[in-house]
Design a protein around this motif. Structure first.
Motif, PDB file in Angstrom:
ATOM      1  N   LEU A  17      -5.185   5.530  -3.092  1.00  0.00           N
ATOM      2  CA  LEU A  17      -4.225   5.422  -1.990  1.00  0.00           C
ATOM      3  C   LEU A  17      -4.947   5.028  -0.708  1.00  0.00           C
ATOM      4  O   LEU A  17      -6.023   5.533  -0.406  1.00  0.00           O
ATOM      5  CB  LEU A  17      -3.467   6.740  -1.812  1.00  0.00           C
ATOM      6  CG  LEU A  17      -2.655   7.157  -3.040  1.00  0.00           C
ATOM      7  CD1 LEU A  17      -2.141   8.576  -2.895  1.00  0.00           C
ATOM      8  CD2 LEU A  17      -1.528   6.188  -3.307  1.00  0.00           C
ATOM      9  N   LYS A  18      -4.347   4.107   0.041  1.00  0.00           N
ATOM     10  CA  LYS A  18      -5.038   3.509   1.173  1.00  0.00           C
ATOM     11  C   LYS A  18      -4.724   4.137   2.525  1.00  0.00           C
ATOM     12  O   LYS A  18      -5.509   4.028   3.451  1.00  0.00           O
ATOM     13  CB  LYS A  18      -4.739   2.014   1.216  1.00  0.00           C
ATOM     14  CG  LYS A  18      -5.290   1.278   0.015  1.00  0.00           C
ATOM     15  CD  LYS A  18      -5.154  -0.210   0.150  1.00  0.00           C
ATOM     16  CE  LYS A  18      -5.657  -1.030  -0.993  1.00  0.00           C
ATOM     17  NZ  LYS A  18      -6.072  -0.426  -2.206  1.00  0.00           N
ATOM     18  N   TYR A  24       2.414   9.601   1.240  1.00  0.00           N
ATOM     19  CA  TYR A  24       3.790  10.108   1.282  1.00  0.00           C
ATOM     20  C   TYR A  24       4.602   9.545   0.128  1.00  0.00           C
ATOM     21  O   TYR A  24       5.288  10.276  -0.593  1.00  0.00           O
ATOM     22  CB  TYR A  24       4.477   9.745   2.603  1.00  0.00           C
ATOM     23  CG  TYR A  24       4.304  10.760   3.701  1.00  0.00           C
ATOM     24  CD1 TYR A  24       5.143  11.867   3.797  1.00  0.00           C
ATOM     25  CD2 TYR A  24       3.312  10.607   4.667  1.00  0.00           C
ATOM     26  CE1 TYR A  24       4.996  12.794   4.819  1.00  0.00           C
ATOM     27  CE2 TYR A  24       3.155  11.531   5.689  1.00  0.00           C
ATOM     28  CZ  TYR A  24       3.992  12.613   5.763  1.00  0.00           C
ATOM     29  OH  TYR A  24       3.843  13.531   6.766  1.00  0.00           O
ATOM     30  N   ASN A  25       4.542   8.242  -0.059  1.00  0.00           N
ATOM     31  CA  ASN A  25       5.328   7.598  -1.114  1.00  0.00           C
ATOM     32  C   ASN A  25       4.940   8.105  -2.501  1.00  0.00           C
ATOM     33  O   ASN A  25       5.805   8.427  -3.325  1.00  0.00           O
ATOM     34  CB  ASN A  25       5.160   6.077  -1.053  1.00  0.00           C
ATOM     35  CG  ASN A  25       5.755   5.478   0.199  1.00  0.00           C
ATOM     36  OD1 ASN A  25       6.617   6.073   0.843  1.00  0.00           O
ATOM     37  ND2 ASN A  25       5.282   4.310   0.572  1.00  0.00           N
ATOM     38  N   PHE A  26       3.644   8.172  -2.767  1.00  0.00           N
ATOM     39  CA  PHE A  26       3.185   8.603  -4.083  1.00  0.00           C
ATOM     40  C   PHE A  26       3.562  10.059  -4.351  1.00  0.00           C
ATOM     41  O   PHE A  26       4.122  10.382  -5.404  1.00  0.00           O
ATOM     42  CB  PHE A  26       1.665   8.405  -4.201  1.00  0.00           C
ATOM     43  CG  PHE A  26       1.108   8.843  -5.524  1.00  0.00           C
ATOM     44  CD1 PHE A  26       1.354   8.098  -6.668  1.00  0.00           C
ATOM     45  CD2 PHE A  26       0.345   9.987  -5.626  1.00  0.00           C
ATOM     46  CE1 PHE A  26       0.843   8.502  -7.901  1.00  0.00           C
ATOM     47  CE2 PHE A  26      -0.173  10.392  -6.850  1.00  0.00           C
ATOM     48  CZ  PHE A  26       0.077   9.646  -7.989  1.00  0.00           C
ATOM     49  N   PHE A  27       3.259  10.938  -3.403  1.00  0.00           N
ATOM     50  CA  PHE A  27       3.524  12.358  -3.632  1.00  0.00           C
ATOM     51  C   PHE A  27       5.011  12.676  -3.654  1.00  0.00           C
ATOM     52  O   PHE A  27       5.434  13.594  -4.359  1.00  0.00           O
ATOM     53  CB  PHE A  27       2.770  13.221  -2.617  1.00  0.00           C
ATOM     54  CG  PHE A  27       1.324  13.410  -2.988  1.00  0.00           C
ATOM     55  CD1 PHE A  27       0.942  14.401  -3.866  1.00  0.00           C
ATOM     56  CD2 PHE A  27       0.354  12.560  -2.478  1.00  0.00           C
ATOM     57  CE1 PHE A  27      -0.382  14.563  -4.233  1.00  0.00           C
ATOM     58  CE2 PHE A  27      -0.974  12.716  -2.830  1.00  0.00           C
ATOM     59  CZ  PHE A  27      -1.345  13.710  -3.712  1.00  0.00           C
ATOM     60  N   GLU A  28       5.814  11.927  -2.913  1.00  0.00           N
ATOM     61  CA  GLU A  28       7.267  12.129  -2.989  1.00  0.00           C
ATOM     62  C   GLU A  28       7.808  11.734  -4.359  1.00  0.00           C
ATOM     63  O   GLU A  28       8.752  12.341  -4.859  1.00  0.00           O
ATOM     64  CB  GLU A  28       7.986  11.373  -1.879  1.00  0.00           C
ATOM     65  CG  GLU A  28       7.835  12.048  -0.527  1.00  0.00           C
ATOM     66  CD  GLU A  28       8.523  11.292   0.599  1.00  0.00           C
ATOM     67  OE1 GLU A  28       9.397  10.455   0.333  1.00  0.00           O
ATOM     68  OE2 GLU A  28       8.160  11.553   1.763  1.00  0.00           O
ATOM     69  N   THR A  32       8.090  17.505  -6.667  1.00  0.00           N
ATOM     70  CA  THR A  32       9.353  17.926  -6.069  1.00  0.00           C
ATOM     71  C   THR A  32       9.080  18.278  -4.607  1.00  0.00           C
ATOM     72  O   THR A  32       7.921  18.491  -4.215  1.00  0.00           O
ATOM     73  CB  THR A  32       9.935  19.163  -6.784  1.00  0.00           C
ATOM     74  OG1 THR A  32       9.050  20.278  -6.558  1.00  0.00           O
ATOM     75  CG2 THR A  32      10.126  18.915  -8.275  1.00  0.00           C
ATOM     76  N   ILE A  33      10.130  18.358  -3.822  1.00  0.00           N
ATOM     77  CA  ILE A  33       9.985  18.755  -2.413  1.00  0.00           C
ATOM     78  C   ILE A  33       9.317  20.128  -2.327  1.00  0.00           C
ATOM     79  O   ILE A  33       8.439  20.353  -1.497  1.00  0.00           O
ATOM     80  CB  ILE A  33      11.362  18.767  -1.714  1.00  0.00           C
ATOM     81  CG1 ILE A  33      11.973  17.360  -1.711  1.00  0.00           C
ATOM     82  CG2 ILE A  33      11.264  19.330  -0.306  1.00  0.00           C
ATOM     83  CD1 ILE A  33      11.189  16.330  -0.950  1.00  0.00           C
TER      84      ILE A  33
END
Length: 95
Positions: A17-18, A24-28, A32-33
């Protein structure tokens, strides 16, 4: 956790991840939240323990149980060194 091809793939993905937006995008997508919130709270807890903040204040400030604080403290002080290396690197970056 034992090393495995699946874990290696996950950690290699994270290392690829850069920037924060990609994180944010990957972990979302991955978590789950609740899982993501829990991880954030644990890291915040580790930083506060490192700063010498009391369990009571940490619990009030972050909203975690004293059991979670105790677990993070054990990991910070006697674990694999993951929290310590991240905290030390992030502190170095602030200087």
């Amino acid at each position: 956790m034992n090393h495995s091809p699946s874990a290696d793939r996950l950690f290699e993905a994270i290392l690829s991840l850069k920037d924060t937006d990609e994180c944010y995008n990957f972990f979302e997508d991955l978590c789950t939240i609740t899982e993501l919130r829990d991880m954030c709270q644990r890291l915040d807890t580790a930083f506060l323990i490192d700063e010498g903040v009391s369990y009571q204040k940490i619990s009030e400030q972050i909203g975690v149980s004293t059991a979670t604080i105790s677990r993070v403290s054990r990991c910070l002080n006697y674990g694999a060194g993951g929290y310590r290396s991240v905290i030390d690197r992030m502190k170095e970056g602030e200087e």
